[in-house]
Design a protein around this motif. Sequence first.
Motif, PDB file in Angstrom:
ATOM      1  N   ALA A   3      33.424  54.737  26.496  1.00 48.02           N
ATOM      2  CA  ALA A   3      33.122  54.720  27.933  1.00 48.02           C
ATOM      3  C   ALA A   3      33.327  53.317  28.480  1.00 48.02           C
ATOM      4  O   ALA A   3      32.693  52.363  28.019  1.00 48.02           O
ATOM      5  CB  ALA A   3      31.688  55.185  28.178  1.00 48.02           C
ATOM      6  N   VAL A   4      34.214  53.184  29.440  1.00 49.45           N
ATOM      7  CA  VAL A   4      34.439  51.905  30.133  1.00 49.45           C
ATOM      8  C   VAL A   4      33.885  52.046  31.541  1.00 49.45           C
ATOM      9  O   VAL A   4      34.279  52.942  32.286  1.00 49.45           O
ATOM     10  CB  VAL A   4      35.936  51.541  30.180  1.00 49.45           C
ATOM     11  N   HIS A   5      32.958  51.162  31.893  1.00 49.45           N
ATOM     12  CA  HIS A   5      32.323  51.204  33.207  1.00 49.45           C
ATOM     13  C   HIS A   5      33.027  50.245  34.149  1.00 49.45           C
ATOM     14  O   HIS A   5      33.414  49.142  33.753  1.00 49.45           O
ATOM     15  CB  HIS A   5      30.839  50.846  33.089  1.00 49.45           C
ATOM     16  N   HIS A   6      33.174  50.663  35.380  1.00 50.75           N
ATOM     17  CA  HIS A   6      33.837  49.864  36.415  1.00 50.75           C
ATOM     18  C   HIS A   6      32.775  49.536  37.458  1.00 50.75           C
ATOM     19  O   HIS A   6      32.325  50.418  38.194  1.00 50.75           O
ATOM     20  CB  HIS A   6      35.009  50.635  37.010  1.00 50.75           C
ATOM     21  N   ARG A   7      32.371  48.274  37.509  1.00 52.47           N
ATOM     22  CA  ARG A   7      31.172  47.901  38.251  1.00 52.47           C
ATOM     23  C   ARG A   7      31.465  46.820  39.295  1.00 52.47           C
ATOM     24  O   ARG A   7      32.424  46.056  39.168  1.00 52.47           O
ATOM     25  CB  ARG A   7      30.099  47.376  37.292  1.00 52.47           C
ATOM     26  N   THR A   9      29.108  43.778  41.478  1.00 45.41           N
ATOM     27  CA  THR A   9      27.809  43.131  41.624  1.00 45.41           C
ATOM     28  C   THR A   9      27.941  41.920  42.524  1.00 45.41           C
ATOM     29  O   THR A   9      29.020  41.308  42.609  1.00 45.41           O
ATOM     30  CB  THR A   9      27.228  42.723  40.254  1.00 45.41           C
ATOM     31  N   ARG A  19      34.975  45.120  34.540  1.00 43.13           N
ATOM     32  CA  ARG A  19      34.998  46.230  33.585  1.00 43.13           C
ATOM     33  C   ARG A  19      34.042  45.875  32.458  1.00 43.13           C
ATOM     34  O   ARG A  19      34.012  44.723  32.001  1.00 43.13           O
ATOM     35  CB  ARG A  19      36.414  46.454  33.041  1.00 43.13           C
ATOM     36  N   GLU A  20      33.300  46.874  31.986  1.00 43.85           N
ATOM     37  CA  GLU A  20      32.300  46.615  30.953  1.00 43.85           C
ATOM     38  C   GLU A  20      32.249  47.800  29.999  1.00 43.85           C
ATOM     39  O   GLU A  20      32.286  48.951  30.422  1.00 43.85           O
ATOM     40  CB  GLU A  20      30.932  46.379  31.587  1.00 43.85           C
ATOM     41  N   ALA A  21      32.169  47.507  28.715  1.00 39.25           N
ATOM     42  CA  ALA A  21      32.074  48.562  27.711  1.00 39.25           C
ATOM     43  C   ALA A  21      31.358  48.013  26.486  1.00 39.25           C
ATOM     44  O   ALA A  21      31.304  46.806  26.263  1.00 39.25           O
ATOM     45  CB  ALA A  21      33.466  49.068  27.332  1.00 39.25           C
ATOM     46  N   ARG A  43      43.025  46.650  30.583  1.00 39.31           N
ATOM     47  CA  ARG A  43      42.574  48.042  30.662  1.00 39.31           C
ATOM     48  C   ARG A  43      42.633  48.749  29.305  1.00 39.31           C
ATOM     49  O   ARG A  43      41.838  49.664  29.056  1.00 39.31           O
ATOM     50  CB  ARG A  43      43.419  48.804  31.698  1.00 39.31           C
ATOM     51  N   HIS A  54      30.284  43.903  23.034  1.00 35.76           N
ATOM     52  CA  HIS A  54      29.956  44.077  24.451  1.00 35.76           C
ATOM     53  C   HIS A  54      31.041  43.354  25.234  1.00 35.76           C
ATOM     54  O   HIS A  54      31.086  42.120  25.256  1.00 35.76           O
ATOM     55  CB  HIS A  54      28.582  43.477  24.734  1.00 35.76           C
TER      56      HIS A  54
END
Length: 295
Positions: A3-7, A9, A19-21, A43, A54
């Motif tokens: 799961a790669v999160h696109h955040r 802040t 991008r965070e995984a 990507r 992380h």
Amino acid sequence: MVAVHHRYTGVQGRQLFYREAGAADAPAVVLLHGFPTSSFMFRHLVPALADRYHVIAPDHLGFGLSDAPPADQFDYTFDALAGLTAALLDKLGVSRYAMYVQDYGAPIGWRLALNDPGAITAIITQNGNAYEAGFVDAFWQVVWDYRREQTPQTEKAVRQALTLDAIKWQYLTGVPDPTLISPETWHHDHALVSRPGNDRIQLDLFLDYATNLPLYPRLHEYLRAHRPPLLAVWGKGDEIFTPAGARAFADDLPDARIHLLDGGHFLLESALDDVIALVRDFLVGSSAGRGQRGT
């Protein structure tokens, strides 16, 4: 699938995209992109590392999906971009990390290391220069000319770097099989740097690039004093930063791992599997992969 999160802040009043995984308590790896792209260049690398690490890949201000305030409302310098990156990592609770730097990401990363040497567990530099030996004069002369004097002629010359053809050249030059490179890459980057006002942002950073070279002696001293594990993995066909820039790291870090691969400036687009294998092996063998935590 990882799961790669696109955040997004808020950092210092600006919205930054990243991008965070990977698990938040795993060793942290921060990926810092170059010009004219964004975290989009990572990507495929993000999920490839996230089973053990992380992984955080931000878009610098003015790039990708981060805010791009007009140049008359923000002072676009490498100091400022490094400050925003440090503030983002602090907000995310990441105090120790390995960093992967490419092109513009390198001078941003060097500032992070110089400002907080204890934060850096390892360095991976992929066509990210730290020595004058790596510069290709034919490419950089227009930047130095623009720094020396801002005239319609010098500005016109440096603006060529923002054209679709020039961005395509960055992706294809030095690649043994250009059909491996998706045309989406250069069209994606060109669309983002072509947004209204983004040209002035990029021109400001071209002007500021010359401030990176005076940092090099301090960086070399940092490398000798702190001896961070370092992997230089380089597209040997790069006509922006040559393999001499990779080999030069051994002058200050004799134990540096240096690998020259068939490819160009954006090596991940044509030699992804080779880079992943080298990076994973390096991280496992360095302090970054032996229980060091990101928080």
